[in-house]
Design a protein around this motif. Structure first.
Motif, PDB file in Angstrom:
ATOM      1  N   THR A  80       0.820  -1.221   0.000  1.00 37.70           N
ATOM      2  CA  THR A  80       0.000   0.000   0.000  1.00 37.70           C
ATOM      3  C   THR A  80       0.847   1.262   0.000  1.00 37.70           C
ATOM      4  O   THR A  80       0.342   2.332  -0.338  1.00 37.70           O
ATOM      5  CB  THR A  80      -0.973   0.057   1.206  1.00 37.70           C
ATOM      6  OG1 THR A  80      -0.224   0.151   2.411  1.00 37.70           O
ATOM      7  CG2 THR A  80      -1.909  -1.135   1.220  1.00 37.70           C
ATOM      8  N   THR A  85       1.463   1.867  -7.023  1.00 36.77           N
ATOM      9  CA  THR A  85       1.236   0.418  -7.063  1.00 36.77           C
ATOM     10  C   THR A  85      -0.125   0.110  -6.475  1.00 36.77           C
ATOM     11  O   THR A  85      -0.496   0.648  -5.440  1.00 36.77           O
ATOM     12  CB  THR A  85       2.352  -0.315  -6.292  1.00 36.77           C
ATOM     13  OG1 THR A  85       3.606  -0.031  -6.917  1.00 36.77           O
ATOM     14  CG2 THR A  85       2.120  -1.814  -6.275  1.00 36.77           C
ATOM     15  N   GLU A  86      -0.849  -0.776  -7.165  1.00 37.96           N
ATOM     16  CA  GLU A  86      -2.192  -1.150  -6.726  1.00 37.96           C
ATOM     17  C   GLU A  86      -2.370  -2.654  -6.829  1.00 37.96           C
ATOM     18  O   GLU A  86      -2.106  -3.252  -7.880  1.00 37.96           O
ATOM     19  CB  GLU A  86      -3.229  -0.459  -7.622  1.00 37.96           C
ATOM     20  CG  GLU A  86      -4.647  -0.851  -7.337  1.00 37.96           C
ATOM     21  CD  GLU A  86      -5.635  -0.285  -8.344  1.00 37.96           C
ATOM     22  OE1 GLU A  86      -6.841  -0.490  -8.129  1.00 37.96           O
ATOM     23  OE2 GLU A  86      -5.221   0.337  -9.327  1.00 37.96           O
ATOM     24  N   ALA A  97      -0.119  -7.296  -8.354  1.00 39.45           N
ATOM     25  CA  ALA A  97      -0.253  -5.838  -8.300  1.00 39.45           C
ATOM     26  C   ALA A  97       0.236  -5.248  -9.609  1.00 39.45           C
ATOM     27  O   ALA A  97       1.005  -5.867 -10.347  1.00 39.45           O
ATOM     28  CB  ALA A  97       0.562  -5.277  -7.137  1.00 39.45           C
TER      29      ALA A  97
END
Length: 153
Positions: A80, A85-86, A97
């Motif tokens: 997180t 970045t997700e 991710a």
């Protein structure tokens, strides 16, 4: 008045441009876990993987001494705070991710595999386009490794 054929061509171009510019759509193939392994890297140098890799693409997995679920949760928390970045997919033993470059928004696929029979996190990070990534994928994974080490996993 535009002919129907020309209208069709314009509509096709418009839809194509919109589809390729939509964020969050995954076109990458060969991701995930296959027979207990992350995918191998392509020949290009813009990928690292901790399983079945040649010398150019290899990176060490991340060992942990906590229980599996705790290690996974800490990894998710670290992700997180990784810039741009997700996490887009997660299961009990797999995390996928997307990480985007700052200026040109190039997408890298970042994957983690936590096998239930080992106390390690296997990792893979690969650019979707281009040849060289100037070491970005390896540096990202080493930074994640250091963050996890600092959190004493």
């Amino acid at each position: 008045m535009l002919s129907q054929k020309l209208q069709g061509v314009i509509l096709t171009i418009f839809l194509t441009l919109n589809v390729f510019m939509l964020p969050g759509i995954t076109w990458a193939a060969g991701l995930g876990i296959e027979s207990g392994h992350l995918a191998s890297c392509p020949a290009s140098p813009n990928c690292v993987v901790s399983q079945n890799a040649d010398a150019e693409h290899t990176i060490e997995p991340i060992p942990y001494h906590l229980d599996h679920d705790t290690a996974r949760e800490i990894l998710l928390k670290v992700l997180t705070v990784v810039p741009r970045t997700e996490v887009i997919e997660q299961t009990d033993n797999y995390i996928h991710a997307l990480s985007k470059s700052r200026i040109f928004k190039f997408v890298d696929d970042v994957e983690f595999y936590l096998p239930t029979d080992e106390s390690v996190i296997h990792l893979r990070s690969a650019s979707r386009v281009g040849d060289s990534d100037l070491g970005v994928n390896r540096r990202r994974m080493e930074q994640i490794r250091l963050a996890l080490r600092d959190l004493n996993i």
